[in-house]
Scaffold this motif. Sequence first.
Motif, PDB file in Angstrom:
ATOM      1  N   ASP A  60       0.904  -1.216   0.132  1.00  0.00           N
ATOM      2  CA  ASP A  60       0.008   0.191  -0.024  1.00  0.00           C
ATOM      3  C   ASP A  60       0.978   1.322  -0.054  1.00  0.00           C
ATOM      4  OD1 ASP A  60      -2.406  -1.217  -0.030  1.00  0.00           O
ATOM      5  OD2 ASP A  60      -2.769  -1.489   1.980  1.00  0.00           O
ATOM      6  N   HIS A  61       2.068   1.349   0.804  1.00  0.00           N
ATOM      7  CA  HIS A  61       2.861   2.502   0.776  1.00  0.00           C
ATOM      8  C   HIS A  61       3.428   2.765  -0.469  1.00  0.00           C
ATOM      9  CE1 HIS A  61       6.793   0.535   0.403  1.00  0.00           C
ATOM     10  NE2 HIS A  61       6.472  -0.256   1.086  1.00  0.00           N
ATOM     11  N   TYR A  62       3.687   1.823  -1.496  1.00  0.00           N
ATOM     12  CA  TYR A  62       4.150   1.952  -2.844  1.00  0.00           C
ATOM     13  C   TYR A  62       2.964   2.486  -3.631  1.00  0.00           C
ATOM     14  CZ  TYR A  62       5.548   1.073  -7.197  1.00  0.00           C
ATOM     15  OH  TYR A  62       6.222   0.984  -8.962  1.00  0.00           O
ATOM     16  N   VAL A  63       1.903   2.156  -3.677  1.00  0.00           N
ATOM     17  CA  VAL A  63       0.820   2.502  -4.153  1.00  0.00           C
ATOM     18  C   VAL A  63       0.549   4.353  -4.019  1.00  0.00           C
ATOM     19  CG1 VAL A  63      -1.986   2.582  -4.601  1.00  0.00           C
ATOM     20  CG2 VAL A  63      -0.520   0.478  -4.382  1.00  0.00           C
ATOM     21  N   ARG A  64       0.509   4.354  -2.686  1.00  0.00           N
ATOM     22  CA  ARG A  64       0.587   5.895  -2.083  1.00  0.00           C
ATOM     23  C   ARG A  64       1.594   6.609  -2.545  1.00  0.00           C
ATOM     24  NH1 ARG A  64      -0.950   3.215   2.560  1.00  0.00           N
ATOM     25  NH2 ARG A  64       0.882   3.476   3.512  1.00  0.00           N
ATOM     26  N   LEU A  65       2.761   6.290  -2.617  1.00  0.00           N
ATOM     27  CA  LEU A  65       4.075   6.955  -3.375  1.00  0.00           C
ATOM     28  C   LEU A  65       3.708   7.128  -4.830  1.00  0.00           C
ATOM     29  CD1 LEU A  65       6.915   7.467  -2.520  1.00  0.00           C
ATOM     30  CD2 LEU A  65       7.549   5.581  -3.403  1.00  0.00           C
ATOM     31  N   LEU A  66       3.041   6.386  -5.540  1.00  0.00           N
ATOM     32  CA  LEU A  66       2.922   6.643  -7.106  1.00  0.00           C
ATOM     33  C   LEU A  66       1.832   7.698  -6.971  1.00  0.00           C
ATOM     34  CD1 LEU A  66       2.914   3.072  -8.519  1.00  0.00           C
ATOM     35  CD2 LEU A  66       4.799   4.981  -8.562  1.00  0.00           C
ATOM     36  N   GLU A  67       0.871   7.755  -6.127  1.00  0.00           N
ATOM     37  CA  GLU A  67      -0.312   8.955  -6.128  1.00  0.00           C
ATOM     38  C   GLU A  67       0.787  10.340  -5.977  1.00  0.00           C
ATOM     39  OE1 GLU A  67      -2.868   7.691  -3.235  1.00  0.00           O
ATOM     40  OE2 GLU A  67      -3.669   5.986  -4.516  1.00  0.00           O
ATOM     41  N   GLY A  68       1.629  10.315  -5.601  1.00  0.00           N
ATOM     42  CA  GLY A  68       2.393  11.576  -5.233  1.00  0.00           C
ATOM     43  C   GLY A  68       3.444  11.952  -6.334  1.00  0.00           C
ATOM     44  N   LEU A  69       3.187  11.421  -7.726  1.00  0.00           N
ATOM     45  CA  LEU A  69       4.408  11.637  -8.796  1.00  0.00           C
ATOM     46  C   LEU A  69       4.232  13.112  -9.221  1.00  0.00           C
ATOM     47  CD1 LEU A  69       3.734   8.452 -10.947  1.00  0.00           C
ATOM     48  CD2 LEU A  69       5.702   8.989  -9.593  1.00  0.00           C
TER      49      LEU A  69
END
Length: 177
Positions: A60-69
Motif C-alpha cells: 500500500d505504501h508503494y501505491v500511495r507513493l505513486l499517487e504523489g508523482l
Amino acid sequence: MSCVKQLDVRTVARIHAVLDDVRIRPYGVTDRDRLRRMSDRLSAASLYTRFFSGTPRIPDHYVRLLEGLDHWHREALVALDRDEILGIAEYARDAARPWRADLAVLVADPWQRQGLGSALVGCLSELAGRRGITEFDADVILTNRQALLFVHSGWPAARSTRDGGSAHFRLPLPVPA
C-alpha cells in the motif's frame, strides 16, 4: 505497441509481435485499482525481487507513493493491455545529484521475457534524458538473473558494486541500441 505520444517504442527497444496491442503511458491518478489488480499476476519471487522483501501483494505504501508523482523528479510509466497494467517502470531523481535517478521495474509474470521491461525502460530513459537525467542507478537482487542479464545486455560495460545480496549499477543514458 504504442508509447507516450512523443516516444516511439520501436526506436528504443526490440519488441516481440505479442506486444503490438500494448500501450505505454504515464501512471495516472486513476491507475490505483489497476496497480492493485496487478498483484494477482505477480509471483512471490517477482514481488521479492522488486521490493526486496517478502510481501504477498504490491505494498500500500508503494501505491500511495505513486499517487504523489510529480512527473518530473519522479516519474512512472505503465504498460497496459486494455484496462490492465502489465508492467511499470519508474525513476526517482537524486536530489543531491539531479542528473541521476534510481530506476525500478516490475512486470507481471505472464509478460516477463517478452520485451516489455525493455520497452518500458527504453521509453522511461528517453523521457528522463529529455529532463536532464544522464544516468540511472539500479539495485538488483543477485538471484534475479533476468534483471542481471538485462543490465549486462543493455549496458555491457556496466560494473556493479555489491551490498549484501544485491548489486548496485550505474547505467548511463541513453540506453544503448
